[in-house]
Design a protein around this motif. Structure first.
Motif, PDB file in Angstrom:
ATOM      1  N   SER A  62       0.800  -1.196   0.000  1.00  0.00           N
ATOM      2  CA  SER A  62       0.000   0.000   0.000  1.00  0.00           C
ATOM      3  C   SER A  62       0.835   1.248   0.000  1.00  0.00           C
ATOM      4  CB  SER A  62      -0.905   0.010   1.213  1.00  0.00           C
ATOM      5  OG  SER A  62      -0.162   0.115   2.363  1.00  0.00           O
ATOM      6  N   GLU A  63       2.119   1.054   0.271  1.00  0.00           N
ATOM      7  CA  GLU A  63       2.968   2.211   0.369  1.00  0.00           C
ATOM      8  C   GLU A  63       3.050   3.000  -0.914  1.00  0.00           C
ATOM      9  OE1 GLU A  63       5.239   0.300   3.242  1.00  0.00           O
ATOM     10  OE2 GLU A  63       4.254   1.998   3.946  1.00  0.00           O
ATOM     11  N   ALA A  64       2.612   2.449  -1.988  1.00  0.00           N
ATOM     12  CA  ALA A  64       2.891   3.094  -3.229  1.00  0.00           C
ATOM     13  C   ALA A  64       1.871   4.038  -3.736  1.00  0.00           C
ATOM     14  CB  ALA A  64       3.103   2.068  -4.291  1.00  0.00           C
ATOM     15  N   ALA A  65       0.805   4.334  -3.075  1.00  0.00           N
ATOM     16  CA  ALA A  65      -0.179   5.242  -3.625  1.00  0.00           C
ATOM     17  C   ALA A  65       0.495   6.471  -4.100  1.00  0.00           C
ATOM     18  CB  ALA A  65      -1.175   5.603  -2.581  1.00  0.00           C
ATOM     19  N   ASP A  66      -0.142   7.368  -4.724  1.00  0.00           N
ATOM     20  CA  ASP A  66       0.521   8.436  -5.409  1.00  0.00           C
ATOM     21  C   ASP A  66       0.784   9.625  -4.503  1.00  0.00           C
ATOM     22  OD1 ASP A  66       0.108  10.718  -6.300  1.00  0.00           O
ATOM     23  OD2 ASP A  66      -1.243  10.447  -7.706  1.00  0.00           O
ATOM     24  N   GLU A  67       1.174  10.762  -5.016  1.00  0.00           N
ATOM     25  CA  GLU A  67       1.699  11.846  -4.201  1.00  0.00           C
ATOM     26  C   GLU A  67       0.816  12.185  -3.044  1.00  0.00           C
ATOM     27  OE1 GLU A  67       4.655  14.282  -6.599  1.00  0.00           O
ATOM     28  OE2 GLU A  67       3.946  14.964  -5.038  1.00  0.00           O
TER      29      GLU A  67
ATOM     30  N   SER B 173      -3.054   7.578  12.976  1.00  0.00           N
ATOM     31  CA  SER B 173      -2.508   8.064  14.248  1.00  0.00           C
ATOM     32  C   SER B 173      -1.720   9.360  14.079  1.00  0.00           C
ATOM     33  CB  SER B 173      -1.608   6.996  14.877  1.00  0.00           C
ATOM     34  OG  SER B 173      -0.467   6.753  14.077  1.00  0.00           O
ATOM     35  N   THR B 174      -1.324   9.696  12.856  1.00  0.00           N
ATOM     36  CA  THR B 174      -0.626  10.965  12.602  1.00  0.00           C
ATOM     37  C   THR B 174      -1.602  12.113  12.366  1.00  0.00           C
ATOM     38  OG1 THR B 174      -0.506  10.535  10.216  1.00  0.00           O
ATOM     39  CG2 THR B 174       1.327   9.732  11.575  1.00  0.00           C
ATOM     40  N   MET B 175      -2.903  11.832  12.429  1.00  0.00           N
ATOM     41  CA  MET B 175      -3.943  12.841  12.215  1.00  0.00           C
ATOM     42  C   MET B 175      -3.875  13.440  10.815  1.00  0.00           C
ATOM     43  SD  MET B 175      -5.112  12.405  15.207  1.00  0.00           S
ATOM     44  CE  MET B 175      -6.422  13.604  15.351  1.00  0.00           C
ATOM     45  N   THR B 176      -3.460  12.634   9.856  1.00  0.00           N
ATOM     46  CA  THR B 176      -3.398  13.102   8.466  1.00  0.00           C
ATOM     47  C   THR B 176      -4.459  12.460   7.579  1.00  0.00           C
ATOM     48  OG1 THR B 176      -1.759  11.402   7.940  1.00  0.00           O
ATOM     49  CG2 THR B 176      -0.920  13.571   8.600  1.00  0.00           C
ATOM     50  N   CYS B 177      -5.180  11.447   8.093  1.00  0.00           N
ATOM     51  CA  CYS B 177      -6.205  10.788   7.295  1.00  0.00           C
ATOM     52  C   CYS B 177      -7.243  10.186   8.235  1.00  0.00           C
ATOM     53  CB  CYS B 177      -5.596   9.723   6.384  1.00  0.00           C
ATOM     54  SG  CYS B 177      -4.596   8.489   7.243  1.00  0.00           S
ATOM     55  N   ILE B 178      -8.372   9.797   7.668  1.00  0.00           N
ATOM     56  CA  ILE B 178      -9.466   9.273   8.482  1.00  0.00           C
ATOM     57  C   ILE B 178      -9.234   7.797   8.776  1.00  0.00           C
ATOM     58  CG2 ILE B 178     -11.108  10.931   7.535  1.00  0.00           C
ATOM     59  CD1 ILE B 178     -12.187   8.735   5.725  1.00  0.00           C
ATOM     60  N   PRO B 179      -9.817   7.274   9.856  1.00  0.00           N
ATOM     61  CA  PRO B 179      -9.697   5.838  10.139  1.00  0.00           C
ATOM     62  C   PRO B 179     -10.203   5.020   8.963  1.00  0.00           C
ATOM     63  CG  PRO B 179     -10.621   6.998  12.022  1.00  0.00           C
ATOM     64  CD  PRO B 179     -10.567   7.993  10.903  1.00  0.00           C
ATOM     65  N   GLY B 180      -9.512   3.901   8.711  1.00  0.00           N
ATOM     66  CA  GLY B 180      -9.870   3.076   7.570  1.00  0.00           C
ATOM     67  C   GLY B 180      -9.123   3.420   6.307  1.00  0.00           C
ATOM     68  N   THR B 181      -8.256   4.441   6.368  1.00  0.00           N
ATOM     69  CA  THR B 181      -7.465   4.817   5.196  1.00  0.00           C
ATOM     70  C   THR B 181      -6.022   5.041   5.621  1.00  0.00           C
ATOM     71  OG1 THR B 181      -7.798   7.202   5.469  1.00  0.00           O
ATOM     72  CG2 THR B 181      -9.450   6.013   4.191  1.00  0.00           C
ATOM     73  N   TYR B 182      -5.151   5.074   4.645  1.00  0.00           N
ATOM     74  CA  TYR B 182      -3.757   5.492   4.838  1.00  0.00           C
ATOM     75  C   TYR B 182      -3.463   6.573   3.811  1.00  0.00           C
ATOM     76  CZ  TYR B 182      -2.264   1.806   8.053  1.00  0.00           C
ATOM     77  OH  TYR B 182      -2.104   1.004   9.157  1.00  0.00           O
TER      78      TYR B 182
END
Length: 550
Positions: A123-128, A373-382
């Motif tokens: 999943s690490e590869a999503a885009d910018e 946990s970094t408060m950059t996205c909603i739960p259920g997403t990265y």
């Protein structure tokens, strides 16, 4: 504050709230300079900014419409325009947006119980600014993944037959819970930015999280990179001989030797080969620890390796930190005083992944995956950022990596258990390290800050801010700690009366001290007289009384 109450004279005027500008503003203010800090934008930090999802959509619209603005009507007699740089849109190009999720909510099949867990590496590869879907629930009772098989995205609960796929409508509805950075960087734990945050006490205004592990993409798999001594000896990817060789090599890199100098100007990969290191170790050292390319000179590769090693262990088992709520918090911390948020519990992984060139002529890609946990996205997403040196457009450089590691309409060979991309944004940003102040013909009291550079850390921006500060105030300390609030004397309307009151208090204190001294002297004299009187009386009695024997 009313406009008439604002000061009319300033020592320093700073245009823009990027990282370098904000650091200069804070440094000048700390040494007593009157600073006017303004920005024509409606948001902080320029190309260093962090946006909510809705704010990012607005930013996209603004950059899709490019209109030149004419300022000539604002000029007064004797004034002329000085173009420091072109508009923000000139630094952003090749902007493309893709939405792969449905407009409305829909159900999708849950991951099969017997299917392998989704890996964060994949999943690490999503885009910018890609957001990747993960299961909505986390298992708190599950075992920790093994070091050589890192699982970043938690598996779906076996008791749930279906789950809702996150829709575009939900992304917009909960858009305020995202904090999406325009530029993807990490903070070296012993880098210049962290040192400055500590020295100036600005670190009190933000929260930080450790990057929990470093991964690399190799032979179609994502592997964890052993960084510390504990990681090396716990790794199942390395043989016993490889572990010993790696530890011996890392120990030898700490100090520069004549052998290292003999390879100056030669490729770092050649140096690694001559150390009789296996392909495994060469890959880890070159791409994930030094973060270099095959053509990087040995002196640069060794310097990067030493810096990596020095940063290990200060705040965790990796060299990196990431600010909660995104990198856009850092310029704001230097620009204003904010309330501190309570420390957040560590949950889920925050990972950095290196992807070597997947084909000849392709750039190496650096990925940073951020959990909720970094408060950059909603739960259920990265939220996953991909960055590379431009060869072509962002889409041409990064989409092959995205389709290889994620499930999109273009990645036909990816299984259902591969993480899906919901939404992604591609764009090119100009490298700020190429814009030097010497390139501008400016008055001697005007200085130019550049935008973000392509490096992983923040050293370029901090060096530039310190250089500009030293040119303005060469005798002053750069960003000293804030004074103790109890030691600050505030000027006000009652300043003169306060001064007079202070003088009266001082006089009263002096009088009281004089009285106490006089009383003390009187007490001492009385005590001495009391000691002398019994002595005289005794002598008189002795003289008057005849000896008993006589």
């Amino acid at each position: 504050m009313a406009a008439e109450d604002l000061p009319s004279e300033f020592d320093v005027v700073i245009l823009g709230t990027g990282l370098a500008e904000s650091v200069v503003a804070a440094a000048c203010s700390r040494v007593g300079q009157r600073v006017l800090h303004v920005d024509r934008r409606s948001y902080y930090a320029a190309n260093w900014a962090s946006f909510t999802f809705n704010g990012l959509l607005t930013w996209i619209q603004q950059h899709q419409v490019k209109e030149a603005q004419d300022w000539s009507s604002l000029l007064e007699e004797g004034e002329e325009l000085i173009y420091l740089s072109s508009s923000d849109s000139a630094s952003i190009s090749n902007l493309q947006v893709f939405c792969y999720t449905s407009e409305e909510d829909e159900e999708e099949e849950a991951q099969r119980p017997d299917a392998p867990n989704t890996t964060e590496e994949e999943s690490e590869a999503a885009d910018e600014d890609a957001v990747k879907e993960t299961s909505e629930t986390e298992s708190s009772e599950g075992e920790e993944p093994e070091a050589d098989q890192p699982h970043l995205s938690p598996a779906a609960s076996q008791s749930e037959p279906t789950r809702k796929k996150i829709s575009y409508a939900q992304l917009v509805k909960e858009g305020r819970r995202f904090n999406i950075d325009l530029v993807s960087k990490l903070m070296y734990s012993r880098g210049s930015l962290v040192d400055l945050l500590i020295k100036s006490n600005v670190s009190r205004y933000a929260e930080f999280k450790n990057v929990t592990r470093i991964l690399t993409y190799r032979h179609g798999n994502v592997e964890q990179v052993p960084c510390s001594r504990a990681d090396v000896f716990a790794s199942r990817q390395l043989s016993v001989v490889e572990k010993r060789k790696l530890m011996r090599f890392l120990t030898s890199c700490v100090e520069e030797t004549e052998e290292h100098q003999a390879y100056n100007g030669r490729p770092y990969l050649e140096f690694l080969c001559d150390q009789q290191l296996s392909d495994n170790l060469q890959h880890f050292l070159l791409h994930s620890i030094a973060m270099a390319t095959e053509d990087t000179p040995t002196e640069e590769g060794l310097a990067s390796t030493r810096h990596f090693l020095r940063c290990l262990g200060r705040y965790g088992n990796t060299p990196f930190l990431f600010p909660v709520y995104g990198l856009g918090e850092i310029p704001q911390c230097f620009s204003q005083v904010e309330l501190l948020s309570p420390p957040l519990p560590v949950s889920l992984q925050v990972s950095m992944v290196t992807v070597p060139p997947i084909a000849a002529g392709r750039p190496a890609v650096r990925m940073v995956e951020l959990s909720p946990s970094t408060m950059t996205c909603i739960p259920g997403t990265y939220l996953v950022h991909l960055t590379c040196q431009s060869v072509g457009s962002a889409y041409e450089d990064l989409s092959p990596v995205v389709t290889r590691m994620f499930r999109t309409p273009e990645s036909h060979d990816r299984g259902k258990n591969c993480p899906s991309v919901l939404w992604c944004l591609y764009f090119n940003m100009a490298d700020g390290s190429g814009a030097e102040p010497e390139d501008h013909d400016l008055p001697s009291n005007v200085f130019v800050c550049s935008g973000p550079d392509a490096g992983l850390g923040h050293d370029h921006a901090i060096r530039q801010a310190e250089s500009i500060f030293q040119k303005i105030l060469p005798e002053e300390d750069f960003c000293p700690p804030a004074p103790n609030p109890e030691d600050i004397i505030y000027d006000g309307d009652n300043g003169s009366s306060s001064t007079a009151g202070g003088e009266e208090e001082a006089q009263e204190e002096a009088q009281e001290e004089a009285q106490e001294e006089a009383q003390e002297e009187a007490r001492e004299e009385a005590q001495e007289e009391a000691r002398e009187e019994p002595q005289e009386e005794k002598e008189v009695l002795e003289e008057a009384s005849p000896p008993a024997e006589e």
